[in-house]
Structures are given as C-alpha cells and as structure tokens.
Design a protein around this motif. Structure first.
Motif, PDB file in Angstrom:
ATOM      1  N   UNK A 144      -4.313  -2.854  14.682  1.00 50.16           N
ATOM      2  CA  UNK A 144      -3.402  -2.175  13.766  1.00 50.16           C
ATOM      3  C   UNK A 144      -3.846  -2.452  12.339  1.00 50.16           C
ATOM      4  N   UNK A 145      -3.593  -1.491  11.445  1.00 46.96           N
ATOM      5  CA  UNK A 145      -3.959  -1.691  10.050  1.00 46.96           C
ATOM      6  C   UNK A 145      -2.995  -0.931   9.149  1.00 46.96           C
ATOM      7  N   UNK A 146      -2.693  -1.531   8.007  1.00 46.73           N
ATOM      8  CA  UNK A 146      -1.909  -0.860   6.979  1.00 46.73           C
ATOM      9  C   UNK A 146      -2.884  -0.086   6.094  1.00 46.73           C
ATOM     10  N   UNK A 147      -2.665   1.229   6.014  1.00 47.45           N
ATOM     11  CA  UNK A 147      -3.520   2.096   5.213  1.00 47.45           C
ATOM     12  C   UNK A 147      -2.724   2.657   4.042  1.00 47.45           C
ATOM     13  N   UNK A 148      -3.376   2.788   2.913  1.00 48.37           N
ATOM     14  CA  UNK A 148      -2.710   3.312   1.733  1.00 48.37           C
ATOM     15  C   UNK A 148      -2.980   4.808   1.584  1.00 48.37           C
ATOM     16  N   UNK A 149      -1.917   5.575   1.321  1.00 47.90           N
ATOM     17  CA  UNK A 149      -2.008   7.019   1.081  1.00 47.90           C
ATOM     18  C   UNK A 149      -2.702   7.752   2.222  1.00 47.90           C
ATOM     19  N   UNK A 150      -2.431   7.323   3.441  1.00 44.92           N
ATOM     20  CA  UNK A 150      -3.020   7.969   4.613  1.00 44.92           C
ATOM     21  C   UNK A 150      -1.973   8.862   5.281  1.00 44.92           C
ATOM     22  N   UNK A 151      -2.401   9.917   5.969  1.00 46.12           N
ATOM     23  CA  UNK A 151      -1.436  10.735   6.710  1.00 46.12           C
ATOM     24  C   UNK A 151      -0.836   9.936   7.867  1.00 46.12           C
ATOM     25  N   UNK A 265       1.713   5.365  -0.748  1.00 43.65           N
ATOM     26  CA  UNK A 265       2.430   5.206   0.519  1.00 43.65           C
ATOM     27  C   UNK A 265       1.691   4.210   1.398  1.00 43.65           C
ATOM     28  N   UNK A 266       2.447   3.563   2.284  1.00 43.07           N
ATOM     29  CA  UNK A 266       1.881   2.584   3.206  1.00 43.07           C
ATOM     30  C   UNK A 266       2.141   3.057   4.628  1.00 43.07           C
ATOM     31  N   UNK A 267       1.072   3.208   5.379  1.00 43.73           N
ATOM     32  CA  UNK A 267       1.171   3.718   6.744  1.00 43.73           C
ATOM     33  C   UNK A 267       0.537   2.711   7.689  1.00 43.73           C
ATOM     34  N   UNK A 268       1.227   2.410   8.783  1.00 44.48           N
ATOM     35  CA  UNK A 268       0.662   1.536   9.812  1.00 44.48           C
ATOM     36  C   UNK A 268       0.049   2.416  10.895  1.00 44.48           C
ATOM     37  N   UNK A 269      -1.246   2.264  11.118  1.00 44.55           N
ATOM     38  CA  UNK A 269      -1.947   3.029  12.136  1.00 44.55           C
ATOM     39  C   UNK A 269      -2.569   2.077  13.140  1.00 44.55           C
ATOM     40  N   UNK A 270      -2.766   2.567  14.363  1.00 44.08           N
ATOM     41  CA  UNK A 270      -3.405   1.746  15.382  1.00 44.08           C
ATOM     42  C   UNK A 270      -4.716   2.386  15.815  1.00 44.08           C
TER      43      UNK A 270
END
Length: 295
Positions: A144-151, A265-270
C-alpha cells in the motif's frame, strides 16, 4: 467497569508519563483521557496515578494494577489472534509507504487501532518522499502507498484534501489587509520566498513552476515546516503552505487564501499483487469504516 481502551490508555500514560501524549497515542482527546482515568480510579476505589504539574506517575497500587493489565491485554491479543486464525486470517505483513506528515496526520492512529483489531496482520510503515512512495508501489515493493494528487481507483481510498494558503509575518507590509482577501501567485512569486518541502517533491516551488509563476527570489529552502514558520515569523520572506501544516499557535503569522485555489489530495492505493489478499482487504475495509465515522 472499564473497556479495553481504558486499560490501553493506562499503559500509555505509565509509559509516556503525560496524559496529553498518551491521549494522542490512543487517538482520543485529552479531556476524554482524563475522564477515563478518573472513571477507572473511581471504579477501583484507589488512585492509580500521582498527578504533578506536567507528569503522571503510578502509585504503588497503580504499579501492581499495571502489571496485571499488561498480562490481561496480552491474553486478549492472543484470544483475538486465535479467533482470527480460526476464521482464516493467517499471519501476514503489510508494507505501507507514506511520507511522514501524512502518516502522522492521517494514518498513525488508525494503524494502531487496526493492530488491536487484527493482531495477526503486522503493518510496517516505510517513510519516504511522495515520489519514492509511487515508485515503490509501481515496482511492487510495497503493498500500500499514499500517493499525492493521484486518481482514486478501486480499491483505493481518498484519505483527504489540503488547501494551499499564503503565509507571512504579522509585520509584513501585506499583513494589514483583510485575511479574506486572496493573494495572487504573481505578487507572491516576486517576493523573497521561503520554500519548505515537508519531505515531498510537490512543494510550493514546484507548484508555482507548474502554474507558470516561477519564484524569483528564493531566500532559503528547508525541509521541516516548523523551521519555515520560525523564519516566516522573523519576516525573512513569504511562503505558501498546505493548511494542515499550519501551527496551532499562529501568533506572529498571517494566513491568506490564494487567488488561484490549489489543493493537494492524498490517496491510498494498493499494488495489484496485494489487492486481492485478505490482509489488504481487511485493512481497506477497516480504514473505510474508520474514515466514515469521522475519526
């Protein structure tokens, strides 16, 4: 008489020595923590702590209660682990990549809560820049990772958004204007400017560059926000900062909106590899519930 949070709070106060730090670690308010300790002492009929000006230390009986509480919580974790393994949740490890500010503001309390919920699943936080987090995720090195300004793509989650604001000293020539009046990027870009990165590649200098207003007078580049605010209070320059980084004590500072509204924005993606694992699904489901409850 008391729930598990009360006992965990007692352990935290004993280990950290202050109610405020223990409350922060347990994800509750300081007043709520104070009430919980008082309820425990009232229920037991004995004082557990000696309260001093800035510290709390265990009484003699409090020390004895603490040892039994440690054993009780350890046994409870073993019970949960046994139950989860019987339900098909096997021991697993999740590697979570994030940058320090977002982890401390958005995820730290939840991860502690999740560890109590699912002791079979170990969450390891790896801190890095936003660029490193993206690279680790793309290369399958983290789950998992926190991505900035990601969809936001399923099964990812939106953790939150942050507005950029202008910050300057209270003695700055612009400080006398109404705080409701926005400042333009053009006038800020022409002033002596302090750049703080906060450990991210998407910082104020990169933001101005992307919006076609490159900074003309960068007087200093720093990483930590407290350092930047100390310099701003000395009127060494102006800056643009995410609102979530503003200090609780804003004395000596003025904050203004930007004429061009900007946010991160902060998005958590796996990673695709881990998206179907039980551990990841439990983590995302639990986090979704946590966010929905506004914790």
């Amino acid at each position: 008489m008391n729930n598990l949070l009360h006992w965990r709070l007692m352990l935290a106060v004993a280990e950290l020595g202050t109610l405020s730090r223990a409350a922060e670690q347990c994800g509750i308010t300081q007043s709520g923590a104070s009430q919980a300790i008082a309820q425990m002492e009232a229920g037991l009929g004995v004082p557990l702590f000696v309260r001093e000006v800035r510290t709390m230390t265990l009484t003699a009986v409090g020390q004895q209660v603490l040892e039994k509480a440690r054993r009780m919580l350890a046994e409870w974790q073993d019970i949960r682990l046994l139950a989860q393994q019987a339900a098909g949740i096997q021991p697993a490890q999740l590697l979570l990549a994030s940058f320090p500010s977002v982890y401390s503001e958005k995820l730290q309390h939840f991860v502690r809560h999740f560890r109590h919920q699912y002791p079979a699943i170990e969450v390891v936080n790896l801190t890095g820049t936003d660029v490193e987090a993206r690279q680790w995720l793309e290369q399958g090195q983290v789950d998992l990772a926190v991505l900035m300004n990601a969809p936001v793509t399923a099964p990812g989650l939106l953790l939150g958004a942050d507005q950029w604001v202008a910050v300057l000293a209270s003695q700055h020539p612009l400080a006398n204007r109404s705080s409701q009046l926005p400042l333009s990027l053009a006038e800020l870009a022409a002033m002596p400017f302090i750049v703080a990165t906060g450990g991210c590649d998407l910082h104020s200098e990169a933001l101005f560059q992307a919006l076609g207003q490159p900074l003309q007078q960068v007087v200093m580049r720093v990483q930590e926000w407290p350092t930047a605010y100390a310099l701003l209070r000395q009127n060494r320059g102006v800056s643009v900062a995410p609102a979530s980084t503003l200090p609780a004590d804003q004395s000596g500072l003025r904050v203004f909106p930007l004429a061009t509204a900007c946010q991160r924005t902060f998005v958590l993606q796996c990673s695709p590899r881990s998206s179907q694992t039980i551990a990841t699904q439990r983590f995302l489901d639990s986090l979704q519930a946590w966010l929905s409850n506004g914790v």
